[in-house]
Design a protein around this motif. Structure first.
Motif, short mmCIF file in Angstrom:
data_model
loop_
_atom_site.label_atom_id
_atom_site.label_comp_id
_atom_site.label_asym_id
_atom_site.label_seq_id
_atom_site.Cartn_x
_atom_site.Cartn_y
_atom_site.Cartn_z
N ASP A 317 -16.41 0.63 -6.16
CA ASP A 317 -15.67 1.40 -5.16
C ASP A 317 -14.61 0.49 -4.55
OD1 ASP A 317 -17.28 3.61 -5.59
OD2 ASP A 317 -18.67 3.08 -3.99
N ASN A 318 -13.38 1.02 -4.39
CA ASN A 318 -12.30 0.13 -3.99
C ASN A 318 -11.19 0.89 -3.29
OD1 ASN A 318 -9.89 0.72 -6.03
ND2 ASN A 318 -11.81 0.82 -7.20
N THR A 319 -10.34 0.15 -2.62
CA THR A 319 -9.08 0.66 -2.06
C THR A 319 -7.96 -0.26 -2.51
OG1 THR A 319 -10.16 1.58 -0.11
CG2 THR A 319 -7.80 1.20 0.03
N LEU A 320 -6.89 0.33 -3.04
CA LEU A 320 -5.75 -0.44 -3.52
C LEU A 320 -4.51 -0.05 -2.72
CD1 LEU A 320 -4.39 -2.35 -5.63
CD2 LEU A 320 -3.98 -0.28 -7.02
N LYS A 321 -3.78 -1.06 -2.25
CA LYS A 321 -2.51 -0.85 -1.56
C LYS A 321 -1.44 -1.71 -2.23
CE LYS A 321 -4.63 0.05 2.95
NZ LYS A 321 -4.72 -0.37 4.38
N ILE A 322 -0.23 -1.14 -2.38
CA ILE A 322 0.91 -1.85 -2.93
C ILE A 322 2.03 -1.85 -1.89
CG2 ILE A 322 2.55 -2.02 -4.85
CD1 ILE A 322 -0.30 -2.25 -5.81
N PHE A 323 2.60 -3.03 -1.65
CA PHE A 323 3.70 -3.17 -0.68
C PHE A 323 4.93 -3.69 -1.40
CE2 PHE A 323 -0.30 -3.75 1.51
CZ PHE A 323 -0.16 -3.01 2.68
N ASN A 324 6.11 -3.32 -0.87
CA ASN A 324 7.32 -3.93 -1.41
C ASN A 324 7.58 -5.26 -0.70
OD1 ASN A 324 8.54 -3.39 1.07
ND2 ASN A 324 9.73 -1.64 0.32
N ARG A 325 8.68 -5.92 -1.04
CA ARG A 325 8.92 -7.27 -0.51
C ARG A 325 9.15 -7.30 0.99
NH1 ARG A 325 14.26 -9.00 -3.59
NH2 ARG A 325 13.15 -7.89 -5.27
N TRP A 326 9.43 -6.13 1.59
CA TRP A 326 9.63 -6.09 3.04
C TRP A 326 8.37 -5.63 3.77
CZ3 TRP A 326 13.33 -3.90 -0.34
CH2 TRP A 326 14.48 -4.67 -0.48
N GLY A 327 7.27 -5.51 3.05
CA GLY A 327 6.01 -5.14 3.67
C GLY A 327 5.81 -3.66 3.86
N VAL A 328 6.64 -2.85 3.23
CA VAL A 328 6.50 -1.40 3.33
C VAL A 328 5.48 -0.92 2.29
CG1 VAL A 328 7.69 0.83 3.12
CG2 VAL A 328 8.85 -1.14 4.17
N LEU A 329 4.52 -0.11 2.75
CA LEU A 329 3.51 0.43 1.84
C LEU A 329 4.15 1.47 0.92
CD1 LEU A 329 0.41 0.55 1.21
CD2 LEU A 329 0.33 2.52 2.77
N VAL A 330 4.08 1.23 -0.39
CA VAL A 330 4.68 2.16 -1.35
C VAL A 330 3.64 2.91 -2.18
CG1 VAL A 330 6.83 0.83 -1.51
CG2 VAL A 330 4.95 0.33 -3.08
N TYR A 331 2.39 2.44 -2.14
CA TYR A 331 1.34 3.14 -2.90
C TYR A 331 -0.01 2.79 -2.28
CZ TYR A 331 -1.75 4.53 -6.75
OH TYR A 331 -2.74 5.11 -7.49
N GLU A 332 -0.89 3.81 -2.20
CA GLU A 332 -2.24 3.59 -1.67
C GLU A 332 -3.19 4.59 -2.32
OE1 GLU A 332 -4.65 3.30 2.61
OE2 GLU A 332 -2.66 4.22 2.51
N THR A 333 -4.38 4.14 -2.71
CA THR A 333 -5.38 5.03 -3.29
C THR A 333 -6.76 4.44 -3.11
OG1 THR A 333 -5.96 6.32 -5.25
CG2 THR A 333 -5.36 4.02 -5.61
N LYS A 334 -7.77 5.32 -3.16
CA LYS A 334 -9.16 4.89 -3.19
C LYS A 334 -9.71 5.06 -4.61
CE LYS A 334 -10.44 5.69 1.64
NZ LYS A 334 -11.39 6.35 2.58
N ASN A 335 -10.54 4.11 -5.00
CA ASN A 335 -11.15 4.12 -6.33
C ASN A 335 -10.09 4.23 -7.43
OD1 ASN A 335 -13.73 3.89 -5.20
ND2 ASN A 335 -13.90 6.10 -4.97
N TYR A 336 -9.27 3.20 -7.48
CA TYR A 336 -8.16 3.12 -8.43
C TYR A 336 -8.65 3.25 -9.86
CZ TYR A 336 -4.04 1.32 -10.85
OH TYR A 336 -2.97 1.16 -11.69
N LYS A 337 -7.92 4.00 -10.69
CA LYS A 337 -8.32 4.29 -12.07
C LYS A 337 -7.32 3.76 -13.09
CE LYS A 337 -10.95 8.43 -10.82
NZ LYS A 337 -10.87 8.19 -9.37
N ASN A 338 -6.63 2.70 -12.77
CA ASN A 338 -5.67 2.09 -13.72
C ASN A 338 -4.60 3.08 -14.16
OD1 ASN A 338 -6.71 -0.56 -13.79
ND2 ASN A 338 -8.30 0.05 -15.24
N ASP A 339 -4.13 3.91 -13.22
CA ASP A 339 -3.20 4.97 -13.60
C ASP A 339 -1.87 4.94 -12.83
OD1 ASP A 339 -4.31 5.59 -11.17
OD2 ASP A 339 -4.93 7.63 -11.70
N TRP A 340 -1.59 3.86 -12.06
CA TRP A 340 -0.33 3.82 -11.31
C TRP A 340 0.82 3.40 -12.21
CZ3 TRP A 340 2.46 -0.36 -8.47
CH2 TRP A 340 3.51 0.17 -7.67
N LYS A 341 1.87 4.25 -12.26
CA LYS A 341 3.01 4.01 -13.14
C LYS A 341 4.26 3.56 -12.38
CE LYS A 341 1.52 7.26 -16.69
NZ LYS A 341 1.91 8.42 -17.53
N GLY A 342 4.06 3.03 -11.17
CA GLY A 342 5.20 2.51 -10.43
C GLY A 342 5.95 3.56 -9.65
#
Length: 382
Positions: A317-342
């Motif tokens: 069980d997990n939570t994944l967050k992706i930020f850009n270089r300025w610290g802005v959250l651009v992606y967030e999900t629970k129980n990541y399934k290796n499916d983020w395409k950018g």
């Protein structure tokens, strides 16, 4: 043969090219055991004729020397009894249609020729198998019932079990009491250091060769000599693993149920195609420190490396967050399934579902159960 009549097979002298006399019962014609009939072989059987319309009992008995079944035509016995202290060797497939009794000694088949096996037909059963009485080599089953293969090696019975099938299918199996890194009868080694990312350790004590053309699950068995405790501290992380023929590495075949303890038990796999895997054994899943994070991906539509991959993440069980270089959250999900395409999907994103520009991003992965976090740079290229 008359019903209920016991025949002690007459010795027949056959001469080899070397001139040395050999003793065997050699069938060139048509032999049949009728209902309640019994025949006892105290010498070798060579079958080059018809010997597959049998009822009654065929027994193989010798307290001093081994016996052999050979020839060009497969014999089929209704009831079969093996009481050969120095083993009954099969040089040709031998079929059992009703029952087999392991009284003394193993039935041994040539491991270098997996197509030669002791063959149990639909509804056939066996009794009295144990560490000293089993099939040392290959056994097959052709039917739809659940079947426990009475296989072993080195005075060790280590069954493999197939479940009930929807149709009559044929599977064969043999147990190998040896390290898969150094197999004795295979043309390749099965390097236990080569496995998909979610597998941390592969057993180096034993393996099974399992063959068939229909998809099925299997159940493997272990005992104290399997050293399961060296693979994992929890049966929940134990897995059936198979050596993938196409990928040349060990792959996870699942764990749908386990029974027993670290010293004796069973594990059942998910359904798989046996022809896709060379051999099977036990493996263990990675722990939290074993996640493999691939920090570069190229979502350009060419079908290669399209998503952000974290091997093993599906186990936690997990939570994944992706930020850009300025610290802005651009992606967030629970129980990541290796499916983020950018694609942008963060709460602060102005235009969602748009492809993010190439560049450097940062991920923060939190594993829910332990609260452990991993973080680092992530690169999107096109």
């Amino acid at each position: 043969m008359n019903n209920g009549f016991y025949i002690l097979v007459t010795l027949m002298s056959l001469f080899s090219q070397s001139g040395i006399s050999q003793v065997a019962f050699h069938n060139y014609g048509n032999v049949q055991i009728h209902d309640l009939g019994q025949i006892g072989f105290h010498i070798d059987l060579t079958n080059d004729g018809t010997f597959n319309q049998n009822l009654g009992l065929a027994g193989f008995y010798n307290t001093n020397t081994p016996l052999t079944i050979s020839g060009n035509e497969i014999p089929r016995f209704y009831n079969m009894e093996v009481d050969v202290e120095n083993h009954l060797f099969l040089e040709i497939n031998t079929e059992v249609s009703n029952s087999l009794i392991y009284v003394n000694g193993d039935v041994i088949t040539p491991r270098t020729t997996p197509s030669i096996s002791l063959d149990f037909l639909e509804n056939a059963i066996y009794v009295l198998e144990d560490n000293l009485r089993n099939t040392d080599g290959y056994t097959s089953f052709n039917g739809s019932n659940e079947f426990t293969f009475p296989i072993g090696e080195d005075d060790k019975l280590r069954p493999l079990i197939t479940p009930f099938q929807n149709n009559n299918v044929k599977y064969s199996a043999a147990y190998f009491n040896e390290d898969p890194n150094f197999p004795s009868t295979f043309s390749t080694a099965f390097d236990t250091s080569l496995s998909e990312g979610i597998i941390e350790t592969v057993n180096t004590n034993e393996f099974w060769d399992f063959n068939g053309l229909s998809q099925t699950s299997v159940t493997l068995t272990w005992d104290n000599n399997s050293l399961i405790s060296q693979l994992t501290t929890s049966l929940d992380k134990l897995r059936v693993v198979g050596w993938s023929i196409s990928e040349n590495r060990w792959k996870n075949l699942g764990n749908t149920s386990t029974t027993g303890t670290m010293t004796e038990g069973t594990i059942s796999s998910e359904a798989f195609n046996p022809s896709d895997y060379e051999i099977l054994t036990f493996g263990s899943l990675i722990n939290e420190n074993g996640l493999t994070i691939y920090d570069v991906f190229t979502p350009n539509g060419d079908g290669d490396n399209e998503t952000f991959m974290i091997e093993g993440i599906e186990l936690f069980d997990n939570t994944l967050k992706i930020f850009n270089r300025w610290g802005v959250l651009v992606y967030e999900t629970k129980n990541y399934k290796n499916d983020w395409k950018g694609l942008s999907d963060g709460r602060a994103t102005l235009v969602k579902k748009e492809k993010l520009p190439a560049g450097t991003y940062f991920y923060v992965l939190e594993l829910t159960k332990s609260g452990k976090q991993q973080a680092g740079p992530l690169y999107i290229t096109y």
